[in-house]
Design a protein around this motif. Structure first.
Motif, short mmCIF file in Angstrom:
data_model
loop_
_atom_site.label_atom_id
_atom_site.label_comp_id
_atom_site.label_asym_id
_atom_site.label_seq_id
_atom_site.Cartn_x
_atom_site.Cartn_y
_atom_site.Cartn_z
N ASN B 195 0.83 -1.20 0.00
CA ASN B 195 0.00 0.00 0.00
C ASN B 195 0.86 1.25 0.00
O ASN B 195 0.63 2.20 -0.74
CB ASN B 195 -0.91 -0.01 1.23
CG ASN B 195 -1.67 1.28 1.42
OD1 ASN B 195 -2.44 1.69 0.58
ND2 ASN B 195 -1.44 1.96 2.52
N ARG B 196 1.91 1.22 0.85
CA ARG B 196 2.83 2.36 0.91
C ARG B 196 3.57 2.52 -0.40
O ARG B 196 3.78 3.64 -0.87
CB ARG B 196 3.84 2.13 2.04
CG ARG B 196 3.23 2.16 3.40
CD ARG B 196 2.80 3.55 3.75
NE ARG B 196 2.12 3.61 5.03
CZ ARG B 196 1.90 4.73 5.67
NH1 ARG B 196 2.32 5.86 5.18
NH2 ARG B 196 1.26 4.72 6.82
N PHE B 197 3.96 1.40 -0.98
CA PHE B 197 4.69 1.44 -2.25
C PHE B 197 3.85 2.15 -3.32
O PHE B 197 4.31 3.03 -4.03
CB PHE B 197 5.04 0.01 -2.69
CG PHE B 197 5.39 -0.11 -4.14
CD1 PHE B 197 4.52 -0.74 -5.02
CD2 PHE B 197 6.57 0.41 -4.64
CE1 PHE B 197 4.84 -0.85 -6.37
CE2 PHE B 197 6.89 0.30 -5.98
CZ PHE B 197 6.02 -0.32 -6.85
N TYR B 198 2.56 1.75 -3.41
CA TYR B 198 1.70 2.35 -4.42
C TYR B 198 1.48 3.83 -4.13
O TYR B 198 1.42 4.65 -5.05
CB TYR B 198 0.35 1.64 -4.47
CG TYR B 198 0.40 0.31 -5.18
CD1 TYR B 198 -0.16 -0.82 -4.60
CD2 TYR B 198 1.00 0.18 -6.42
CE1 TYR B 198 -0.11 -2.05 -5.25
CE2 TYR B 198 1.05 -1.04 -7.07
CZ TYR B 198 0.49 -2.15 -6.47
OH TYR B 198 0.53 -3.36 -7.11
N SER B 199 1.33 4.17 -2.86
CA SER B 199 1.13 5.57 -2.49
C SER B 199 2.26 6.44 -3.01
O SER B 199 2.03 7.48 -3.63
CB SER B 199 1.06 5.73 -0.97
OG SER B 199 0.01 4.97 -0.44
N ILE B 200 3.48 5.98 -2.78
CA ILE B 200 4.64 6.78 -3.18
C ILE B 200 4.82 6.73 -4.69
O ILE B 200 5.02 7.76 -5.35
CB ILE B 200 5.90 6.29 -2.47
CG1 ILE B 200 5.76 6.50 -0.95
CG2 ILE B 200 7.15 7.01 -2.96
CD1 ILE B 200 6.74 5.70 -0.13
#
Lengths: 217, 348
Positions: B195-200
């Motif tokens: 989720n964090r990866f996609y956010s960034i």
């Protein structure tokens, strides 16, 4: 580092909430044991503790939702995490209502002892075990999909087992002749509320499944 | 806001149309000023349209609308300033074409583009401003001076048309590869980390998409609408106001965001990221070879490319057919109308 901070934050919010919910369930179990010993005074004390813990769970839930709504890096998972917390909060709500249901009206001792037999105790424990499996699922929420799926399966299997025991307990309730109508209604409501504990845990695991599907599709 | 904008555009178009009919009175406001106003209105509408194609997929993945607007605007500005000159097309004065005639031609181009974009914005369909603007530009040049077109423009036009067809096809297939790479890397991460990866990653992709649109599309708009070679103080002021109008348009473009994000195809973060990255790369390549290209085309072809590999996949065929036919039809209409109008107006 940015990834790690975010991960810790999400899991911490969920675990804080679940810890209070588990404490609620432990006290529910203690309350039932006190009733079995016919110690009504003790059971009322436990009921008060459950009430307080449920209120704490609501507060933690609310603060968690605010943090998630304000959080910057939750992206597509925001609504799912909020839904997950909602189902976890339902567990505490159900536990509180179940404790109130048993104490709202004085059940004749003979009926109470008859009802709180080994099957009913096993049923309550099975529902609580479903929530314990959910806790373990939350612990591994940042693991790979196959690990998460395994834990989701455990939650589902535990809920199915609780369902099986529920049917046995209901059958015993209806087939026994010693209960009066009002007691049957009261105890049936209690059984449904215990069932809601397991169902809410299973619903929470379904949300995790949705998060998996979104994250890896 | 959109209704007021619609009324202003109508007034402007009526004024522009009336100019050739009032030679004895003369223009109340200089045509250059009118053209700049039209340019700003055009950039406002362009902002509305682009809020959908750039921000829409991002919003559909659950990100905040306002934050994505800010990131996008920085990207657009940098793209226009650093590489905007690579897709510049101008209307030059020659022995046969005076500067007054150039102003009229510019007015016609902007007017046609305004009308088409206005209608499509009102309906809620993303239309390529690039195609409409470029088609109107080619029609204007051909209508004014066939020889000039044959000598200086025809080869560029042929190249552009070829790449308008080729690039979306490449985007279609490239997006499948990019999607697989994204998924492969995502599966190495845990659920929360992904989720964090996609956010960034999506924020970076959004910025890159904005940069490429700024350099390719805004560069074309500025060059045709104002002056391809003018990056003096007046040009910088015009660019600043142009970007402001564009930003205002983006803030008002939520309906098109919904169309792209929800009505056309089911989107996951991986598909959104793959599609935006693919279309941005293709648009950047188009900029380097001086071809004005449509991010809308590339994005939609990328989305289709990604979607076609997934089972089960869900498409709204009606909307896709509507998009395709409107693209081709409106581009042709723009060219023909511009050609006819510029041919009819006497050379000054």
């Amino acid at each position: 580092m940015l990834l790690r901070k975010g991960k810790d934050e999400i899991i911490s919010i969920l675990k804080d909430h679940l810890n209070i919910v588990m404490a609620t369930l432990e006290n529910l179990s203690n309350m039932i044991n006190s009733l079995l010993m016919l110690d009504i005074k003790k059971s009322k004390e436990y009921a008060n503790i459950i009430d307080t813990l449920e209120t704490n769970a609501d507060n933690v839930h609310r603060e968690g939702v605010i943090k998630i709504c304000k959080g910057s890096l939750f992206g597509y998972m925001r609504e799912d995490i909020i839904a997950l917390m909602e189902h976890i909060d339902d567990i505490a709500d159900s536990a509180k209502e179940a404790s109130r249901t048993l104490l709202q009206r004085k059940i004749p001792e003979e009926m109470l002892v008859r009802f709180l037999n080994s099957n009913t105790i096993a049923y309550v424990n099975a529902s609580i075990d479903t929530v314990k499996h959910l806790t373990r699922l939350i612990d591994v929420l940042d693991s790979k999909s196959d690990v998460i799926l395994e834990h989701v399966r455990h939650v589902e299997q535990s809920e199915e087992y609780a369902d099986t025991l529920k049917n046995i307990v209901i059958q015993e309730l209806y087939s026994s002749s010693i209960y009066d109508t009002l007691t049957i209604i009261q105890l049936r409501e209690f059984i449904q509320l215990i069932d809601r504990i397991a169902d809410s845990a299973e619903d929470a695991s379904d949300v995790v499944l949705i998060m998996l599907a979104k994250g890896y599709a | 806001m959109v209704t007021l904008h619609f009324i202003l555009d109508l007034i402007l178009i009526l004024y522009l149309v009336s100019q050739p009919l009032l030679p004895s009175i003369g223009p109340i406001i200089p045509l250059q000023v009118i053209n700049i106003v039209a340019l700003l209105l055009l950039s406002f509408i362009f902002g509305i349209n682009n809020s959908g194609v750039v921000v829409g997929p991002w919003v559909s993945s659950g990100f905040r609308y306002r934050r994505s607007i800010v990131i996008a605007m920085i990207g657009f500005a940098l793209g226009l300033l650093f590489e905007g000159d690579k897709t510049s097309y101008n209307i030059v004065t020659t022995d046969a074409i005076s500067s007054a005639r150039v102003d009229i031609a510019r007015s016609i181009i902007l007017m046609i583009t305004l009308v088409v974009l206005l209608v499509s914005s009102y309906i809620g369909i993303p239309i390529s401003m690039v195609n409409i603007l470029f088609a109107a530009y080619i029609g204007a040049i051909m209508g004014m001076n066939q020889e000039y077109y044959n000598e200086y423009i025809s080869r560029d036009v042929l190249t552009t048309i070829i790449f308008w067809v080729v690039l979306p096809f490449i985007a279609f297939f490239l997006s499948m590869v990019v999607h697989r790479i994204v998924l492969y890397n995502a599966r190495l991460l845990g659920l929360i980390s992904v989720n964090r990866f996609y956010s960034i990653a999506l924020q970076i992709a959004l910025f890159y998409a904005s940069y490429t649109i700024g350099s390719n599309n805004l560069g074309l708009l500025y060059s045709i609408g104002y002056d391809a070679n003018s990056y003096d103080i007046y040009g910088i002021v015009i660019i600043t106001i142009l970007l402001s109008a564009f930003a205002l348009g983006m803030v008002n473009g939520k309906r098109i965001s919904k169309f792209i994000g929800e009505d056309m195809i089911g989107l996951t973060p991986a598909r959104v990221l793959s599609s935006i990255l693919t279309s941005s790369i293709m648009l950047w390549i188009a900029t380097q070879i001086h071809v004005p290209s449509s991010f809308v085309h590339l994005l939609i072809c990328s989305l289709l490319g990604v979607g076609i590999t997934i089972r089960p996949s869900l498409y709204n065929r009606k909307y896709i057919t509507l998009l395709l036919t409107s693209w081709i039809f409106l581009t042709l209409i723009s060219f023909i109308v511009s050609l006819m109008l510029n041919h009819m107006i006497p050379v000054l």
